[in-house]
Design an enzyme around this catalytic site. Structure first.
Site, PDB file in Angstrom:
ATOM      1  N   THR A 184       7.887  -2.350 -22.280  1.00 25.97           N
ATOM      2  CA  THR A 184       7.372  -1.793 -23.648  1.00 25.97           C
ATOM      3  C   THR A 184       7.796  -2.656 -24.763  1.00 25.97           C
ATOM      4  O   THR A 184       8.746  -3.187 -24.638  1.00 25.97           O
ATOM      5  CB  THR A 184       8.165  -0.383 -23.696  1.00 25.97           C
ATOM      6  OG1 THR A 184       9.515  -0.568 -23.861  1.00 25.97           O
ATOM      7  CG2 THR A 184       7.657   0.461 -22.389  1.00 25.97           C
ATOM      8  N   GLU A 327       5.631   3.961 -19.740  1.00 24.80           N
ATOM      9  CA  GLU A 327       6.349   4.469 -18.988  1.00 24.80           C
ATOM     10  C   GLU A 327       5.924   5.502 -17.769  1.00 24.80           C
ATOM     11  O   GLU A 327       6.355   6.049 -16.827  1.00 24.80           O
ATOM     12  CB  GLU A 327       7.530   5.282 -19.410  1.00 24.80           C
ATOM     13  CG  GLU A 327       8.427   4.526 -20.354  1.00 24.80           C
ATOM     14  CD  GLU A 327       8.127   4.065 -21.622  1.00 24.80           C
ATOM     15  OE1 GLU A 327       6.785   3.895 -21.810  1.00 24.80           O
ATOM     16  OE2 GLU A 327       9.083   3.833 -22.440  1.00 24.80           O
ATOM     17  N   LYS A 426       2.419   2.489 -34.901  1.00 26.55           N
ATOM     18  CA  LYS A 426       1.454   1.859 -34.045  1.00 26.55           C
ATOM     19  C   LYS A 426       0.055   1.418 -34.767  1.00 26.55           C
ATOM     20  O   LYS A 426      -0.567   2.237 -35.312  1.00 26.55           O
ATOM     21  CB  LYS A 426       1.027   2.845 -33.048  1.00 26.55           C
ATOM     22  CG  LYS A 426       0.326   2.433 -31.817  1.00 26.55           C
ATOM     23  CD  LYS A 426       0.513   3.416 -30.603  1.00 26.55           C
ATOM     24  CE  LYS A 426       0.387   2.861 -29.325  1.00 26.55           C
ATOM     25  NZ  LYS A 426       0.205   3.613 -28.150  1.00 26.55           N
ATOM     26  N   TRP A 431       2.388  -1.996 -30.993  1.00 29.87           N
ATOM     27  CA  TRP A 431       3.772  -1.398 -31.984  1.00 29.87           C
ATOM     28  C   TRP A 431       4.490  -2.362 -32.937  1.00 29.87           C
ATOM     29  O   TRP A 431       4.439  -3.513 -32.500  1.00 29.87           O
ATOM     30  CB  TRP A 431       4.896  -1.064 -30.904  1.00 29.87           C
ATOM     31  CG  TRP A 431       4.728   0.073 -30.112  1.00 29.87           C
ATOM     32  CD1 TRP A 431       4.568   0.059 -28.436  1.00 29.87           C
ATOM     33  CD2 TRP A 431       4.446   1.670 -30.274  1.00 29.87           C
ATOM     34  NE1 TRP A 431       4.273   1.249 -27.984  1.00 29.87           N
ATOM     35  CE2 TRP A 431       4.091   2.180 -29.269  1.00 29.87           C
ATOM     36  CE3 TRP A 431       4.450   2.356 -31.447  1.00 29.87           C
ATOM     37  CZ2 TRP A 431       4.130   3.723 -29.132  1.00 29.87           C
ATOM     38  CZ3 TRP A 431       4.133   3.538 -31.396  1.00 29.87           C
ATOM     39  CH2 TRP A 431       3.932   4.144 -30.359  1.00 29.87           C
TER      40      TRP A 431
END
Ligand code: ADP
Length: 523
Positions: A184, A327, A426, A431
């Site tokens: 991430t 995740e 975002k 991100w």
């Protein structure tokens, strides 16, 4: 008393056996820089078996990490199969990240070898050149015109495949073993690794096939536009293998006109991408025959009502929203029309479909805590992060994932996302870390304090807005500040709007109060 059923492992090798035995005649189509490559699933699986033998020859150890920098392509699918099925761990890397981040991720994952599309070499080589721990770099010739660096670690994918004489050594895999790894990005602190298991990948693929999820079947032509370096392209390649669908892979041909052309020519029935992609295609909808499409999923962010209406008017079907995170494999909820929506007119049905919808079978969601945080639980949800950096704050005492999203769930389990507690923006599906951006802005000598907030943007979903307070007596020149940022952050991180303030409002504990800040700048 224990049940007496077979313990057949849920693993990627099983997916490979299924697709080659039952669907060997179905197709994988890849766009390249110079044209298109068509292969059958039987050919893809046979090449994946040879690729497993190549990994043996290269000496990649059991559980060794195999990094990839690749577009959505047939070779990338071969890696999706060969790497986990042979007992190694596939680590997909996002070439759009900042160089320093890529370096950190490759080191943290301890990637042993890397597979790189030739067209991505100019971007990737200056970064990996200095990483001595990467033993081999295998170039996949996608028609990109980049020169090959003069380095003994470089090898050619097709050359290695053609030299295989022995079959791959058999791999013993437990269904709970690691199969793939994805980081991430953008959260405060370092990127964190999410380590998917064989079991979670197979279960997630099966969940996507559900009639109330994506309903992917043998009749489908699936085109994942969502990149294969982003959460396994939402698991779509694995779902296509399980169902026996044709797979259309856009490779580097991701300009709106090229995507429309592929959707139309290959009679694609199902596709998935972020809203920014669907917005890019919007002006071209009227001129294309997209009558083959039965479901267009827009995930990773909110679906604007006007965009979904434009799709309904131009292509004959609205967008369907899904919610997820790296995740969570990623799909946890997917919009759908249930019996309770039967009386609704077309506009109201479109409104239902543009919200995230209820959780998929086997997953659970709940809202908890003062802020109304969304939490998730299930066999396709991470229990911890890979490596030392994982923050326990991301998981509750009873083992649920804290998503950092704020939401509400109605009596039928339909989710609505209302806000976000994590400090992120975002933009175009990728991100931007507000905290990192704030730090870089505050490194400018004329800046005393800076806070970054997300503002809604027609094209990118969100863009960062910087609120800056000058050092007493100093003046802030916007152009100068942007030039300062140019060398420090990726160009698409640089805020378009900069607002100069006397003070950044603070919470009782002295943190920036972004809620008050939004009020101050009139958002
Ligand atoms: P992905 O982009 O695949 O969803 P990331 O881990 O990069 O995965 O981002 C996950 C975050 O994106 C979520 O926590 C949420 O903030 C946002 N997000 C994802 N799906 C939606 C959605 N349907 N509506 C609103 N926000 C979403």
């Amino acid at each position: 008393m224990r049940g007496l059923m077979q313990q057949s492992p849920l693993d990627v090798a099983g997916l490979m056996r299924r697709v080659e035995r039952l669907f060997g005649h179905k197709r994988v189509i890849t766009a390249t820089a110079t044209g298109e490559v068509v292969a059958t699933w039987a050919e893809v699986a046979a090449r994946a078996r040879r690729l497993a033998a190549v990994l043996d020859t290269l000496g990649v150890p059991d559980q060794g990490r195999v990094g990839t920098f690749g577009w959505n392509s047939q070779r990338h699918v071969e890696l999706y199969l060969a790497v986990p099925a042979s007992g190694r761990v596939l680590h997909t890397l996002n070439h759009r990240l900042f160089a320093e981040e890529i370096t950190h991720i490759i080191r943290d994952a301890a990637d042993d070898v890397l597979f790189v599309d030739r067209s991505l070499l100019p971007r990737v080589w200056p970064i990996v050149e200095r990483l001595a721990t990467v033993r081999r770099i295998v170039v996949m010739d996608d028609g990109g015109r980049a020169d090959l660096p003069d380095d003994p670690r470089i090898a050619d994918y097709e050359d290695l495949l053609s030299r295989v004489r022995e079959p791959a050594r058999p791999a013993v895999v437990d269904e709970n073993d690691a199969a793939s790894l994805c980081y991430t990005s953008g959260t405060t602190g370092r990127p964190k690794g999410v380590l998917y298991s064989h079991r979670s990948i197979v279960l997630h693929a099966l969940m996507l096939l559900g009639a109330d999820t994506f309903a992917i079947s043998e009749r489908d032509v699936v085109m994942p536009i969502v990149p294969m370096f982003h959460v396994n392209a939402w698991g779509l390649p694995y779902a296509a293998m399980l169902a026996g669908s044709d797979l259309v892979l856009p490779g580097p041909a991701t300009a709106p006109a090229e995507l429309i052309d592929q959707l139309e020519r290959h009679r694609v029935t199902f596709s998935g991408a972020v809203a920014t992609v669907w917005r890019g295609l919007q002006p071209l909808l009227g001129a294309a025959d997209l009558s083959s499409l039965r479901m267009v999923v827009s995930g990773g962010g909110a679906v604007p009502g006007a965009l979904s209406k434009a799709w309904q008017d131009g292509a004959g079907l609205p967008l369907t929203n899904a919610w997820g995170m790296t995740e969570t494999s990623p799909v946890v909820t997917c919009a759908r029309l249930a019996t309770v929506h039967d009386g609704l007119d077309a506009d109201a049905r479109r409104e239902v479909l543009r919200r995230p919808g209820p959780p998929l079978p086997l997953t659970e969601i709940r809202i908890a805590g003062d802020e109304g945080e969304l939490q998730a639980y299930g066999p396709t949800v991470a229990a911890a992060y890979y490596g030392a950096e994982g923050s326990p704050a991301s998981f509750t005492a009873d083992g649920w994932l804290r998503t950092g999203d704020v939401g509400a769930i109605d009596r039928y389990g339909y989710l609505e996302i209302l806000d976000r507690t994590k400090d992120l923006v975002k933009s175009g599906g990728e991100w931007i870390s507000s905290v990192q951006l704030e730090n870089e802005i505050m490194a400018h000598p004329a800046v005393y304090e800076a806070a970054v907030i997300a503002v809604a943007d027609e094209r990118w979903g969100e863009r960062p807005l910087a609120c800056v307070v000058p050092v007493p007596g100093a003046e802030i020149d916007e152009r100068d500040l942007r030039a300062h940022l140019a060398g420090r952050v990726a160009s698409w991180w640089i805020p378009g709007r900069i607002v100069v303030l006397d003070e950044i409002p603070k919470t009782a504990t002295g943190k920036f109060s972004k809620v008050s800040l939004r009020g101050m700048v009139g958002l």
